[in-house]
Design a protein around this motif. Sequence first.
Motif, PDB file in Angstrom:
ATOM      1  N   UNK A 250     -14.306  -7.130   0.418  1.00 50.13           N
ATOM      2  CA  UNK A 250     -14.415  -5.753   0.690  1.00 50.13           C
ATOM      3  C   UNK A 250     -12.781  -5.613   0.795  1.00 50.13           C
ATOM      4  N   UNK A 251     -12.313  -4.408   0.114  1.00 47.05           N
ATOM      5  CA  UNK A 251     -11.279  -4.021   0.215  1.00 47.05           C
ATOM      6  C   UNK A 251     -10.927  -2.355   0.193  1.00 47.05           C
ATOM      7  N   UNK A 252     -10.009  -1.994   0.575  1.00 46.56           N
ATOM      8  CA  UNK A 252      -9.593  -0.404   0.606  1.00 46.56           C
ATOM      9  C   UNK A 252      -8.540   0.097  -0.492  1.00 46.56           C
ATOM     10  N   UNK A 253      -9.033   1.144  -0.908  1.00 42.53           N
ATOM     11  CA  UNK A 253      -7.883   1.644  -2.116  1.00 42.53           C
ATOM     12  C   UNK A 253      -7.712   3.132  -1.726  1.00 42.53           C
ATOM     13  N   UNK A 254      -6.434   3.721  -2.336  1.00 42.68           N
ATOM     14  CA  UNK A 254      -6.369   5.122  -2.162  1.00 42.68           C
ATOM     15  C   UNK A 254      -6.019   5.673  -3.609  1.00 42.68           C
ATOM     16  N   UNK A 255      -6.052   6.954  -3.737  1.00 44.70           N
ATOM     17  CA  UNK A 255      -5.863   7.573  -5.054  1.00 44.70           C
ATOM     18  C   UNK A 255      -4.368   7.288  -5.401  1.00 44.70           C
ATOM     19  N   UNK A 256      -3.993   6.804  -6.443  1.00 45.72           N
ATOM     20  CA  UNK A 256      -2.671   6.670  -6.907  1.00 45.72           C
ATOM     21  C   UNK A 256      -1.694   7.763  -6.724  1.00 45.72           C
ATOM     22  N   UNK A 257      -0.574   7.406  -6.072  1.00 45.14           N
ATOM     23  CA  UNK A 257       0.569   8.343  -5.755  1.00 45.14           C
ATOM     24  C   UNK A 257       0.331   8.744  -4.231  1.00 45.14           C
ATOM     25  N   UNK A 258      -0.782   8.141  -3.518  1.00 49.04           N
ATOM     26  CA  UNK A 258      -0.781   8.519  -2.083  1.00 49.04           C
ATOM     27  C   UNK A 258       0.699   7.830  -1.384  1.00 49.04           C
ATOM     28  N   UNK A 259       1.207   8.807  -0.579  1.00 50.52           N
ATOM     29  CA  UNK A 259       2.646   8.244   0.012  1.00 50.52           C
ATOM     30  C   UNK A 259       2.597   7.068   0.537  1.00 50.52           C
ATOM     31  N   UNK A 260       3.609   6.320   0.497  1.00 53.34           N
ATOM     32  CA  UNK A 260       3.768   4.703   1.081  1.00 53.34           C
ATOM     33  C   UNK A 260       3.194   5.074   2.560  1.00 53.34           C
ATOM     34  N   UNK A 261       3.813   5.987   3.315  1.00 54.89           N
ATOM     35  CA  UNK A 261       3.866   6.060   4.645  1.00 54.89           C
ATOM     36  C   UNK A 261       2.346   6.447   5.158  1.00 54.89           C
ATOM     37  N   UNK A 262       1.444   6.935   4.328  1.00 61.08           N
ATOM     38  CA  UNK A 262       0.251   7.112   4.670  1.00 61.08           C
ATOM     39  C   UNK A 262      -0.671   5.747   4.295  1.00 61.08           C
ATOM     40  N   UNK A 263      -0.162   5.219   3.232  1.00 64.37           N
ATOM     41  CA  UNK A 263      -1.032   3.763   3.162  1.00 64.37           C
ATOM     42  C   UNK A 263      -0.760   2.868   3.996  1.00 64.37           C
ATOM     43  N   UNK A 264       0.569   2.983   4.517  1.00 64.13           N
ATOM     44  CA  UNK A 264       1.010   1.725   5.623  1.00 64.13           C
ATOM     45  C   UNK A 264       0.113   2.212   7.007  1.00 64.13           C
ATOM     46  N   UNK A 265       0.083   3.689   7.376  1.00 63.14           N
ATOM     47  CA  UNK A 265      -0.534   3.797   8.288  1.00 63.14           C
ATOM     48  C   UNK A 265      -2.226   3.664   8.282  1.00 63.14           C
ATOM     49  N   UNK A 266      -2.654   3.759   7.223  1.00 62.15           N
ATOM     50  CA  UNK A 266      -4.205   3.330   7.065  1.00 62.15           C
ATOM     51  C   UNK A 266      -4.204   2.021   7.249  1.00 62.15           C
ATOM     52  N   UNK A 267      -3.408   1.225   6.603  1.00 59.29           N
ATOM     53  CA  UNK A 267      -3.422  -0.184   6.850  1.00 59.29           C
ATOM     54  C   UNK A 267      -3.281  -0.814   8.285  1.00 59.29           C
ATOM     55  N   UNK A 268      -2.315   0.016   9.064  1.00 58.42           N
ATOM     56  CA  UNK A 268      -1.983  -0.271  10.276  1.00 58.42           C
ATOM     57  C   UNK A 268      -3.230  -0.024  11.278  1.00 58.42           C
ATOM     58  N   UNK A 269      -4.087   1.005  10.970  1.00 69.57           N
ATOM     59  CA  UNK A 269      -5.157   1.426  11.683  1.00 69.57           C
ATOM     60  C   UNK A 269      -6.372   0.575  11.435  1.00 69.57           C
ATOM     61  N   UNK A 270      -6.346   0.275  10.126  1.00 71.34           N
ATOM     62  CA  UNK A 270      -7.497  -0.771   9.984  1.00 71.34           C
ATOM     63  C   UNK A 270      -7.304  -2.301  10.451  1.00 71.34           C
TER      64      UNK A 270
END
Length: 322
Positions: A250-270
Amino acid sequence: MTQITRRAGLGAMAALLAAPNLARAQTPTIRIVVPFGPGGSTDAVARLVSPGLQQRLGANVVVENRSGAAGSIGADLVAKARPDGQTWLLTFDSHSTIPALLRNPPFDVLKDLDPVMLIGGSPYAVATRPDKPFQTMADVVAAAKARPDGVSYGSTGNGTIGHLSMIRLGEKAGARMTHVPYRSGGLAVNDAVAGHVDMMIGSAALMLPHITGGSLRPLLQFGPQRLSRLSETQTAAEAGFPGMEAEAWWAVFAPHGTPAEMVNRMNAALKETLSEERARTVMTETQQARLVLSTPAECGTFFRGQVETWGALVRAANIQPD
């Protein structure tokens, strides 16, 4: 004066009553799109992490099931969503076979979605209803050789690693079996328990509750060694099929171009959510899954390898979408 005071009191009360509604209206909503129906392991993982994400991200988290076409319908929805941190994809291993499985995919899995986290994986297992005449995988192979295409198995869909593993096993054993694809693990398990298919292949995470409950009997597991909760069940190597390890993931993806800070925040929350004792116990002990909790970069490297490895098998076997 009394009338003015009364009006002021009513106005204050109205403001107080409206305040919670205003707060709710201002709370953002995050969608976790699961590209499969309810009841499967992907749906279960999404619903397991939702409360923790809601707490850590300060948002309402909604799990949205959008099944069909090996997970491409839900994935396409996310690929075309605004990269604003409001829409995320939590998907399954079949995501890696979309480019090979679909003739004209509506999106590019490598370009239109950005990796966020590889959550982890669980070995595939094969199980049958207890009243079926199979005690081991050798019994299944013998029956399939005696009646080509007369033995059926369900899976969570065409192009999943489970489906591909059964194709490889059939080729190695010289036996032909009939594949019945489903849109979710929940539907596949229901039909296996009901006896509508002779057996099914699914992640150990999906199958164990039914095995433990006695509604399914395990025949084979595709991990490198026996799981503690399947200690009496042979691995593929032990059953005479070396090199047949297969793991659902299982993996999580975001729409291309999602700002890195948002991606990192989701990664940390997960990571924080799945590191909590309850969530970790559910994943690693109850469902016998292997947690990875990767970085976005590690997820990307893993995923590209999966696209190459399993895509080649899809093309070689000429597998078509559901």
